[in-house]
Every structure is written in structure tokens, then in C-alpha cells.
Design a protein around this motif. Sequence first.
Motif, PDB file in Angstrom:
ATOM      1  N   ASP A 111       0.650   4.999   0.752  1.00 27.90           N
ATOM      2  CA  ASP A 111      -0.289   6.028   1.364  1.00 27.90           C
ATOM      3  C   ASP A 111       0.003   7.396   1.220  1.00 27.90           C
ATOM      4  O   ASP A 111       0.914   7.619   2.107  1.00 27.90           O
ATOM      5  CB  ASP A 111      -0.571   5.241   2.666  1.00 27.90           C
ATOM      6  CG  ASP A 111      -1.534   6.193   3.641  1.00 27.90           C
ATOM      7  OD1 ASP A 111      -2.361   6.994   2.822  1.00 27.90           O
ATOM      8  OD2 ASP A 111      -1.655   6.074   4.507  1.00 27.90           O
ATOM      9  N   GLY A 112      -0.221   8.029   0.272  1.00 27.50           N
ATOM     10  CA  GLY A 112       0.044   9.359   0.131  1.00 27.50           C
ATOM     11  C   GLY A 112       1.575   9.504   0.113  1.00 27.50           C
ATOM     12  O   GLY A 112       2.205  10.579   0.568  1.00 27.50           O
ATOM     13  N   ASN A 145       2.331  12.368  -4.006  1.00 26.16           N
ATOM     14  CA  ASN A 145       1.176  12.237  -3.304  1.00 26.16           C
ATOM     15  C   ASN A 145       0.674  10.960  -3.858  1.00 26.16           C
ATOM     16  O   ASN A 145      -0.581  10.886  -4.351  1.00 26.16           O
ATOM     17  CB  ASN A 145       0.352  13.555  -3.283  1.00 26.16           C
ATOM     18  CG  ASN A 145      -0.620  13.303  -2.172  1.00 26.16           C
ATOM     19  OD1 ASN A 145      -0.558  12.553  -1.182  1.00 26.16           O
ATOM     20  ND2 ASN A 145      -1.897  13.664  -2.585  1.00 26.16           N
ATOM     21  N   GLY A 162       4.223  10.459   3.156  1.00 29.03           N
ATOM     22  CA  GLY A 162       3.580   9.175   2.982  1.00 29.03           C
ATOM     23  C   GLY A 162       4.077   8.046   3.675  1.00 29.03           C
ATOM     24  O   GLY A 162       5.207   8.269   4.423  1.00 29.03           O
ATOM     25  N   ARG A 163       3.523   7.125   3.765  1.00 27.08           N
ATOM     26  CA  ARG A 163       3.826   5.914   4.169  1.00 27.08           C
ATOM     27  C   ARG A 163       3.803   4.557   3.020  1.00 27.08           C
ATOM     28  O   ARG A 163       2.919   4.619   2.101  1.00 27.08           O
ATOM     29  CB  ARG A 163       3.151   5.246   5.312  1.00 27.08           C
ATOM     30  CG  ARG A 163       3.118   6.407   6.533  1.00 27.08           C
ATOM     31  CD  ARG A 163       2.140   5.699   7.451  1.00 27.08           C
ATOM     32  NE  ARG A 163       0.825   5.613   7.216  1.00 27.08           N
ATOM     33  CZ  ARG A 163      -0.190   4.587   7.555  1.00 27.08           C
ATOM     34  NH1 ARG A 163       0.292   4.010   8.827  1.00 27.08           N
ATOM     35  NH2 ARG A 163      -1.329   4.300   7.375  1.00 27.08           N
ATOM     36  N   ASP A 183       4.412  -0.712   8.326  1.00 22.36           N
ATOM     37  CA  ASP A 183       5.161   0.641   7.664  1.00 22.36           C
ATOM     38  C   ASP A 183       6.384   0.052   7.513  1.00 22.36           C
ATOM     39  O   ASP A 183       6.997  -0.177   8.717  1.00 22.36           O
ATOM     40  CB  ASP A 183       4.933   1.714   8.843  1.00 22.36           C
ATOM     41  CG  ASP A 183       5.452   3.108   8.116  1.00 22.36           C
ATOM     42  OD1 ASP A 183       6.230   2.983   7.249  1.00 22.36           O
ATOM     43  OD2 ASP A 183       4.997   4.020   8.475  1.00 22.36           O
ATOM     44  N   ARG A 212       0.831  -1.137   0.129  1.00 19.22           N
ATOM     45  CA  ARG A 212       0.084  -0.065  -0.009  1.00 19.22           C
ATOM     46  C   ARG A 212       0.920   1.237  -0.020  1.00 19.22           C
ATOM     47  O   ARG A 212       1.792   1.057   0.885  1.00 19.22           O
ATOM     48  CB  ARG A 212      -0.967  -0.119   1.364  1.00 19.22           C
ATOM     49  CG  ARG A 212      -1.770   1.319   1.432  1.00 19.22           C
ATOM     50  CD  ARG A 212      -2.639   1.628   0.635  1.00 19.22           C
ATOM     51  NE  ARG A 212      -3.307   2.952   0.878  1.00 19.22           N
ATOM     52  CZ  ARG A 212      -4.190   3.567   0.016  1.00 19.22           C
ATOM     53  NH1 ARG A 212      -4.079   3.170  -1.102  1.00 19.22           N
ATOM     54  NH2 ARG A 212      -4.756   4.790   0.479  1.00 19.22           N
ATOM     55  N   ASP A 229      -2.768   0.871  -4.296  1.00 14.53           N
ATOM     56  CA  ASP A 229      -2.716  -0.417  -3.795  1.00 14.53           C
ATOM     57  C   ASP A 229      -2.224  -1.611  -4.844  1.00 14.53           C
ATOM     58  O   ASP A 229      -2.689  -1.777  -5.819  1.00 14.53           O
ATOM     59  CB  ASP A 229      -4.215  -0.937  -3.037  1.00 14.53           C
ATOM     60  CG  ASP A 229      -4.337  -0.468  -1.804  1.00 14.53           C
ATOM     61  OD1 ASP A 229      -3.994  -0.907  -0.959  1.00 14.53           O
ATOM     62  OD2 ASP A 229      -5.269   0.546  -1.741  1.00 14.53           O
ATOM     63  N   ASP A 257      -1.371   7.495  -3.837  1.00 12.94           N
ATOM     64  CA  ASP A 257      -2.039   6.301  -3.271  1.00 12.94           C
ATOM     65  C   ASP A 257      -2.373   5.379  -4.274  1.00 12.94           C
ATOM     66  O   ASP A 257      -2.827   5.371  -5.521  1.00 12.94           O
ATOM     67  CB  ASP A 257      -3.486   6.894  -3.005  1.00 12.94           C
ATOM     68  CG  ASP A 257      -3.339   8.064  -1.842  1.00 12.94           C
ATOM     69  OD1 ASP A 257      -2.793   7.968  -0.835  1.00 12.94           O
ATOM     70  OD2 ASP A 257      -3.899   8.856  -1.898  1.00 12.94           O
TER      71      ASP A 257
END
Length: 331
Positions: A14-15, A29, A66-67, A74, A12, A33, A31
Motif C-alpha cells: 500500500d503505497g 510508491n 507506505g505499509r 501491518d 498488500r 496485491d 500499490d
Amino acid sequence: MTGETPSRAHIRFDGVGKEYPDGTVAVGNLDLDVAQHELLTLVGPSGSGKSTLLRMVNRLVEPTSGRILVDGEDIADLDAVQLRRGIGYVIQDVGLFPHRTVAQNIATVPGLLGWDRHRTRERVAELLTLVRLEPDVHGPRYPHELSGGQRQRVGVARALATNPSVMLMDEPFGAVDPEGRRALQTEFRRIHDDLGTTVLMVTHDIDEAVLLGDRVAVFSQGGKLEQLATPAHLLARPATSFVDGFIGEARAVKLLAVTELEAQDLDGAAGPGDPHPSVTLGATLETALGVLAAAPDGSVTVTDEAGTAVGRLTPAGLHTALRRAVTANGA
């Protein structure tokens, strides 16, 4: 496979962003999956952040925002060295150690993890067989004694040595000649189907992206995600003018390579002993077109996997199949 149990992971973004000190935005940025077992191809021009994104997954590059989560964890919280040992990584120039044999190259990470000799030897032999190299013949050789395609196969085997849950591939077949490249693509697709490892593959070649990917992510400058779609949907319905231009004018030709022949595409019946050239149901339309183009009277027999004739394909049927693919994907 008789050795290590297949492994896979969910990834994932994430941002996630990456901006360099001079203000250059490599990834903006994001996003995204990536499903378990998925082979996701990342495609776009130079400077679109594909390789940067890939290298953030094994922390060769750190994101500035983000992550990145692997199975909900993480990766910033993990030891970077241990993380990399659990992720397969294949690059264009392979990076084999020139003074180590093929077998020793493949055994590199198992050695770092403390595997015993018997387990390592069995795994090396298993992986060489998987990539269709003979363990007794190729294992004792050195990288300079192999062809470019063989070295790339060894690179794939080395990346799979400890059965990683994630595999990163950065232009893995780019240095191989066109004929060898297509063979490697076919082999890697087979290997992925067998193992189910989650794969992110960077390529600049849209043909390779749609041939190999379960889905394709198209990026523009600054790491902007322009479209994420299955190969057929991407080709049939580009989401933006950038994607349309990147795919090029031969969209229908590319669509042939990712669409399979179905029973509803057949015209007429074919009886036992039909002398026409044949193609198997489920073959790509690209394959069917090649056989059809060489047929003396413009039709070919279609068989099932057992070799039983199930119908006949004509140019009209091929056109119907192509239109079906376009319509099914919303164009």
C-alpha cells in the motif's frame, strides 16, 4: 501431504516506497496485491528494486513510506524475528549450514519453535520426499556432498519446514546449470500447485518469469512497476516500450511455452492405433512444436489423459493455436 496443513496468505503493498539516505529510490510508491495461493514473479534489470521489495516483506529492509499488509495485518506492528520465522526464504546461494546435515538444516526453524523430535523427524522426511530426495540417503549427508541442484532442493525444503503462509525466493535457481535449472523450475511449479503457498519470486530471466508465474510484475529502474499481467497477456501485449524491449524479439516463441493445446486447435481425426507420434491435449504449444518438428509427415496424434486419440495436430493447427493465444490476450 500427510503433515502440516497447507497455508497461504494475501499480501498488500500500500503505497510502499524505499529511498536511501543518498537519495537513491529503490522502490517508488508501489500499490500491489498478491492473491492467496498466487505465485507472482518479479522481473526486471539490476537496480529495479526487485530484491529490495522482497526483503521488505520479511523486514530485512524497512520501507520509508507506505505499509505492507499480510492478511490485513501491518507487518510493521509485528515482532520482526517472529515474522521471519513464519516466512520461507530461499536465496541463490542457498545458505545451508555447512557443518549440519541436510536433515538438521531442514529442522532449523522447527527447532527454534520448539517442535518435538518425532514431529520434526516426520516433517523432514516428508519434505525431502516432496522435493524428490530420499530421506534415508540424503538426510544424513552434508551440503558439500550434494550437487548444486540438490542443495537448492534442500533450501526449498528448509523454507517450507513450518509450512509458511508466504514464501520469498530471490533468484533461487540462478546458480544452477541450465539443465538442472529447468528441472528445478518444473519441480517447484509442481510443489506450489500441491501446497498453495503464496510465493513472491525474484528473477532477472523473463523466460523463467513467464514459465513459473501465475502473474508477472515487470519493474524498471527505481522500482517502477511497468506492467502486471498473466504470462500470456504480457507476451501478447506489452504495455510499454520498456516491457516490449525487456521481453525481446522472441515473444511468439515465449508464448508457445505458456499456451496449452486445446481441442479447437486440432485438424482432422485420428483413429485407434494411429502410428503418428503423439502429444497430450493440454500440453504446451512448445512441447507440441517439438513433437511436430520430429514427425515424418508433419502431423501428430493428439490424445487425452487416458491415451485415447482425439484428433491430429498439423502446422496449420499450431498456427491457429498461437493466433488464438495472441487474440485472447488483446493483441
